[in-house]
Design a protein around this motif. Structure first.
Motif, short mmCIF file in Angstrom:
data_model
loop_
_atom_site.label_atom_id
_atom_site.label_comp_id
_atom_site.label_asym_id
_atom_site.label_seq_id
_atom_site.Cartn_x
_atom_site.Cartn_y
_atom_site.Cartn_z
N LEU A 114 0.81 -1.22 -0.02
CA LEU A 114 -0.14 0.09 0.06
C LEU A 114 0.80 1.25 0.11
N MET A 115 1.99 1.10 0.86
CA MET A 115 2.90 2.48 0.87
C MET A 115 3.48 2.55 -0.59
N VAL A 116 3.93 1.52 -1.33
CA VAL A 116 4.59 1.72 -2.73
C VAL A 116 3.40 2.17 -3.72
N LYS A 117 2.38 1.77 -3.45
CA LYS A 117 1.42 2.23 -4.42
C LYS A 117 0.95 3.64 -4.34
N ASN A 118 0.99 4.26 -3.23
CA ASN A 118 0.75 5.58 -2.85
C ASN A 118 2.05 6.49 -3.07
N VAL A 119 3.18 5.90 -3.11
CA VAL A 119 4.53 6.80 -3.35
C VAL A 119 4.29 6.79 -4.85
N GLU A 120 4.05 5.83 -5.62
CA GLU A 120 4.20 5.74 -7.08
C GLU A 120 2.92 6.71 -7.56
N ALA A 121 1.91 6.77 -6.95
CA ALA A 121 0.95 7.69 -7.22
C ALA A 121 1.00 9.29 -6.95
N GLY A 122 2.16 9.57 -6.32
CA GLY A 122 2.63 10.90 -5.84
C GLY A 122 1.98 11.44 -4.82
N ARG A 123 1.25 10.79 -3.83
CA ARG A 123 0.32 11.23 -2.74
C ARG A 123 1.12 11.14 -1.55
N LEU A 124 2.27 10.29 -1.45
CA LEU A 124 3.05 9.96 -0.14
C LEU A 124 4.63 10.17 -0.36
N THR A 125 5.17 11.13 0.45
CA THR A 125 6.62 11.37 0.32
C THR A 125 7.10 11.31 1.77
N PHE A 126 8.40 11.14 1.79
CA PHE A 126 9.09 11.04 3.30
C PHE A 126 10.22 12.23 3.46
N THR A 127 10.44 12.51 4.48
CA THR A 127 11.61 13.66 4.84
C THR A 127 11.78 13.81 6.17
N THR A 128 13.23 14.21 6.35
CA THR A 128 13.55 14.55 7.85
C THR A 128 13.49 16.21 7.91
N ASP A 129 13.02 16.86 7.15
CA ASP A 129 12.75 18.24 6.99
C ASP A 129 11.31 18.49 7.80
N LEU A 130 11.02 18.78 8.99
CA LEU A 130 9.77 19.23 9.57
C LEU A 130 9.38 20.44 9.11
N ALA A 131 10.20 21.48 8.67
CA ALA A 131 9.53 22.79 8.25
C ALA A 131 9.06 22.50 6.77
N LYS A 132 9.68 21.65 6.00
CA LYS A 132 9.12 21.45 4.77
C LYS A 132 7.96 20.80 4.70
N ALA A 133 7.72 19.82 5.60
CA ALA A 133 6.43 19.24 5.80
C ALA A 133 5.31 19.91 6.21
N VAL A 134 5.62 21.02 7.26
CA VAL A 134 4.48 21.63 7.78
C VAL A 134 4.10 22.88 6.97
N ASP A 135 4.98 23.24 6.20
CA ASP A 135 4.69 24.47 5.23
C ASP A 135 3.40 24.01 4.46
N GLY A 136 2.57 24.77 4.60
CA GLY A 136 1.27 24.69 3.64
C GLY A 136 0.35 23.50 4.15
N ALA A 137 0.78 22.81 5.18
CA ALA A 137 -0.17 21.54 5.49
C ALA A 137 -1.60 22.32 6.20
N GLU A 138 -2.40 21.59 5.74
CA GLU A 138 -4.02 22.10 6.61
C GLU A 138 -3.98 21.30 8.00
N ALA A 139 -3.27 20.09 7.95
CA ALA A 139 -3.49 19.32 9.22
C ALA A 139 -2.20 18.64 9.44
N VAL A 140 -1.62 18.81 10.63
CA VAL A 140 -0.36 18.43 10.98
C VAL A 140 -0.63 17.26 12.18
N PHE A 141 -0.35 15.81 12.02
CA PHE A 141 -0.58 15.09 12.97
C PHE A 141 0.42 14.66 13.80
#
Length: 441
Positions: A54-81
């Motif tokens: 399921l992870m690979v499927k959504n990565v390939e669809a462009g909906r799921l990414t990973f990072t160590t950069d919290l600032a990048k992730a939070v920028d523009g996010a509508e919800a932060v879990f």
């Protein structure tokens, strides 16, 4: 929606992958570069059936990414879990909120617009209000609301639980936050899964109350099992008769060596401590904790009786060390109490577990790991079933008995029966709640 998931542990990774499968744009954050690199290669650091695909499927669809950069992730996010660990704090039993508060502070410092900050981690009552205070102090200009969204995922069935939940619990303080959470869970709402919207404190309490009740149910049936052994009743029949009562239900009524895992031990402890803090002692929960520890130690006595009073010089094959099947999680597993007692008593222990070796090698020193149960049982004085993996539910008991020096079995998950053992040639068999030491008894 754009969602940032802080933490790629069990809860964070499963939730992030499933949210992306809902169609949301999800970016998962972790401070461990090695873990992020592993995820980017399509490798999952935990064992959960179906999660890798399921992870690979959504990565390939462009909906799921990973990072160590919290600032990048939070920028523009509508919800932060926030899905970081809340382990039991050393010394006092409270949940350690260090990681939660650190994440909250860093999120506040990097917000660029309105967002709902959602606590997914299991946290004591009042934590979300503290999160709000920490964030407001870290960035007085930040525009945000907080929400509580506890998880109810069973390890080994987490994807199904997320996609087809009994209920989704959302604690909010206003309609603005409620609307964001409703949009996040729209796919489940459209399929008419229950969405329970509450205040913050009620949402936090629901999680602890639910886990404490389930832990109580397990501990209750284990106590009944002990009495069954004394009076000659069969716990499997008793459990079935109880479970058919619609007011009780049949889930969590399976006798065994006690509960373990990532939730029940720490959550019961945290709830008990909260009760003490507010002068409202959780007497039932405190007793459950005490009795569950006793149950694990009682299993050691059961094994000692099976082996004639001593482990010294005996060879014992242990089948299963994870706290339950279909996971590699060994947190507070009964094996962590039972296996060291065997080794410490002078036994040579061979262990077999489909997924437990990765964690188990460090946690269970002095044991020999095998991949095959029949190989592990060769020349053994006893076999012990500690985890009811499917691999151990359909063993050729005759073949197993012939491999052993003395065919004796401690079936601590009640997978088989005295009749099964007798037919296979076992000279002694014990289980939980229907004990018989010898097949001829």
């Amino acid at each position: 929606m754009r969602i940032a998931m802080i933490g790629t542990g069990y809860v964070g990774l499963v939730s992030g992958v499933c949210f992306s499968d809902f169609g949301h744009e999800v970016i998962c954050v972790d401070k461990n570069p090695a873990k992020i690199e592993m995820l980017e290669r399509g490798e999952v650091p935990i064992y959960e059936p179906g999660l890798d695909a399921l992870m690979v499927k959504n990565v390939e669809a462009g909906r799921l990414t990973f990072t160590t950069d919290l600032a990048k992730a939070v920028d523009g996010a509508e919800a932060v879990f926030i899905a970081v660990g809340t382990p039991t704090r050393r010394g006092d039993g409270h949940a350690d909120l260090t990681y939660v508060m650190a994440a909250a502070e860093e999120i506040a410092q990097n917000l660029t617009g309105y967002a709902v900050i959602v606590t997914k981690s299991t946290v004591p009552v009042g934590t979300n209000r503290k999160v709000k205070q920490v964030m407001a102090k870290a960035n007085p200009e930040a525009d945000f609301d907080v929400a509580s969204n506890p998880e109810f995922l069973r390890e080994g069935a987490a994807i199904e639980d997320f996609m087809k939940p009994d209920r989704v619990v959302v604690g909010v303080q206003n309609e603005r936050a409620a609307d964001v959470m409703a949009e996040i869970y729209r796919p489940l709402f459209l399929r008419e899964f229950p969405i329970v919207t509450t205040d913050l404190e009620s949402a936090e309490m629901i999680k602890y109350a639910a886990n404490a009740f389930l832990a109580t149910k397990i501990t209750f049936i284990n106590e009944i099992a002990r009495l069954c052994e004394k009076v000659g009743a069969d716990i499997k029949q008793v459990s079935k008769g109880m479970g058919l009562d619609g007011r009780i239900g049949n889930k969590f009524l399976h006798a065994g060596p006690g509960y373990g895992g990532s939730c029940f031990p720490k959550d019961t402890m945290a709830l008990a401590r909260t009760g003490q803090d507010y002068a409202a002692p959780m007497q039932i929960v405190e007793t459950v904790i005490k009795v569950n520890d006793e149950i694990k130690r009682r299993m050691i006595d059961k094994l000692q009786d099976l082996l004639g009073g001593s482990f010294n010089g005996k060879t014992i094959a242990v089948f299963g060390v994870t706290f339950k099947p279909n996971t590699d999680d060994m947190r507070d597993a009964p094996a962590l109490t039972i296996v060291p007692a065997l080794v410490g008593g002078g036994a040579k222990v061979r262990t077999v577990d489909p997924q437990g070796k990765r964690e188990g090698e460090a946690l269970l020193p002095g044991v020999q790991w095998e991949d095959d149960p029949y190989k592990a049982a060769r020349g053994a004085d006893a076999v012990v079933i500690l985890t009811e993996w499917n691999e151990f539910r359909a063993l050729d008991l005759k073949r197993l008995a012939k491999k052993m020096e003395t065919p004796r079995m401690a079936d601590l998950r009640n997978v088989y029966s005295l009749r099964d053992a007798k037919r296979a040639g076992f000279e002694a068999y014990v289980s939980v709640g229907r004990d018989e030491l010898t097949p001829d008894a």
